[in-house]
Write a protein that holds these residues in place. Sequence first.
Motif, PDB file in Angstrom:
ATOM      1  N   TRP A 113      40.632  41.718  32.932  1.00  0.00           N
ATOM      2  CA  TRP A 113      39.798  40.533  33.129  1.00  0.00           C
ATOM      3  C   TRP A 113      39.660  39.774  31.805  1.00  0.00           C
ATOM      4  O   TRP A 113      38.593  39.757  31.194  1.00  0.00           O
ATOM      5  CB  TRP A 113      38.414  40.942  33.628  1.00  0.00           C
ATOM      6  CG  TRP A 113      38.440  41.616  34.973  1.00  0.00           C
ATOM      7  CD1 TRP A 113      38.543  41.027  36.198  1.00  0.00           C
ATOM      8  CD2 TRP A 113      38.357  43.027  35.217  1.00  0.00           C
ATOM      9  NE1 TRP A 113      38.520  41.967  37.194  1.00  0.00           N
ATOM     10  CE2 TRP A 113      38.405  43.205  36.633  1.00  0.00           C
ATOM     11  CE3 TRP A 113      38.224  44.152  34.411  1.00  0.00           C
ATOM     12  CZ2 TRP A 113      38.351  44.465  37.225  1.00  0.00           C
ATOM     13  CZ3 TRP A 113      38.171  45.400  34.991  1.00  0.00           C
ATOM     14  CH2 TRP A 113      38.237  45.559  36.381  1.00  0.00           C
ATOM     15  N   ALA A 117      35.689  34.931  35.508  1.00  0.00           N
ATOM     16  CA  ALA A 117      34.813  33.831  35.922  1.00  0.00           C
ATOM     17  C   ALA A 117      33.459  34.335  36.389  1.00  0.00           C
ATOM     18  O   ALA A 117      32.557  33.552  36.664  1.00  0.00           O
ATOM     19  CB  ALA A 117      35.488  33.036  37.042  1.00  0.00           C
ATOM     20  N   ARG A 118      33.322  35.651  36.497  1.00  0.00           N
ATOM     21  CA  ARG A 118      32.068  36.270  36.926  1.00  0.00           C
ATOM     22  C   ARG A 118      31.850  37.524  36.091  1.00  0.00           C
ATOM     23  O   ARG A 118      32.783  38.047  35.469  1.00  0.00           O
ATOM     24  CB  ARG A 118      32.148  36.649  38.411  1.00  0.00           C
ATOM     25  CG  ARG A 118      33.296  37.625  38.703  1.00  0.00           C
ATOM     26  CD  ARG A 118      33.218  38.205  40.101  1.00  0.00           C
ATOM     27  NE  ARG A 118      34.337  39.100  40.362  1.00  0.00           N
ATOM     28  CZ  ARG A 118      34.425  40.356  39.942  1.00  0.00           C
ATOM     29  NH1 ARG A 118      33.448  40.859  39.219  1.00  0.00           N
ATOM     30  NH2 ARG A 118      35.474  41.095  40.228  1.00  0.00           N
ATOM     31  N   PRO A 119      30.627  38.035  36.068  1.00  0.00           N
ATOM     32  CA  PRO A 119      30.384  39.272  35.323  1.00  0.00           C
ATOM     33  C   PRO A 119      31.181  40.440  35.917  1.00  0.00           C
ATOM     34  O   PRO A 119      31.267  40.581  37.137  1.00  0.00           O
ATOM     35  CB  PRO A 119      28.878  39.497  35.490  1.00  0.00           C
ATOM     36  CG  PRO A 119      28.323  38.157  35.828  1.00  0.00           C
ATOM     37  CD  PRO A 119      29.387  37.460  36.615  1.00  0.00           C
ATOM     38  N   PRO A 203      27.160  43.410  44.521  1.00  0.00           N
ATOM     39  CA  PRO A 203      28.381  43.289  43.721  1.00  0.00           C
ATOM     40  C   PRO A 203      29.294  44.503  43.879  1.00  0.00           C
ATOM     41  O   PRO A 203      28.830  45.643  43.786  1.00  0.00           O
ATOM     42  CB  PRO A 203      27.852  43.181  42.288  1.00  0.00           C
ATOM     43  CG  PRO A 203      26.443  42.717  42.428  1.00  0.00           C
ATOM     44  CD  PRO A 203      25.947  43.291  43.709  1.00  0.00           C
TER      45      PRO A 203
END
Length: 307
Positions: A113, A117-119, A203
Amino acid sequence: MSTIREAYLEASSFLQRHDVTDHTIIAELLLGHTLSLRRTELYLLWSDPFPEEKAAEWAGYLQRKADGEPVQYITGEQEFYGRPFHVERSVLIPRPETELLVEQIMLIGRQLWPDAARPIVAADIGTGSGAIAVTLAAECPAWQVHAVDLSPEALDTARGNAVLNGVTERVAFHQGDLLGPFIAMKSEQKEARQTQATDSDIPALDIVVSNPPYIETDIIATLDIQVRCYEPVMALDGGPDGLVLYRRLAEQLMQLAPKQPRLVGLEVGQGQAPDVAKLLHNTGLWEEIRIVPDLAGIERHVIGIRW
């Protein structure tokens, strides 16, 4: 009245007579802890009188060490990845080889990663003192870290270490058995969606890392006194062949479908790496299975990667 230096020399000899390894280093560590002094401060005060009000405390620490108690439990401290961690007998003492597992997870995680774009969501299973979870949160501020342990006492220690290292807001703690809390949340979420009670998703885990108990049950009684008599059996006992927790983890990872982690890192005991690698391979979830040696050349970590 003896000086601080004389107290140190007497303690070093006392520990040597009780067959304490590295007795000079241990005597210095305990002396610094007793007097709340760093090493350089000790030397500056070497000729000062040893404070009488500390004599009983000092003698107690020395006797505990002579009896075999790990110095980390006596001082309540252990460094991990350059950070201080509080440890007590409810948690395993963090080992240097586990730092290599953390390094591998961070290295490969950043490759998987590079511009997330996200945690990124990571879970430390069997967190103990929180060494892995807290370090990941501190080193990777953009990651969301979850820490799981079956022991409430261990979780209390881990929470304290998150506070100590300034990452409280980025580590969530869960009491439960391995991946059980996430499987339960997944099931609850499914039921909630069916009743239209919520539109939100829990998540999915991107990373799972664990240093589970891996010592064979029959071997525990033969271990060094510092381990068998002081460290928590729950954090040591891996069942008859040492692999019970790995089998259960592999099964539970399958239950996270359809969103299973792309990166899994497991610490293993000596000689266990091929068997654990096979367990991960047989799930079919990861394209690459790596076995990573520690600094002594022992195959210590098994890494599963889906690129």
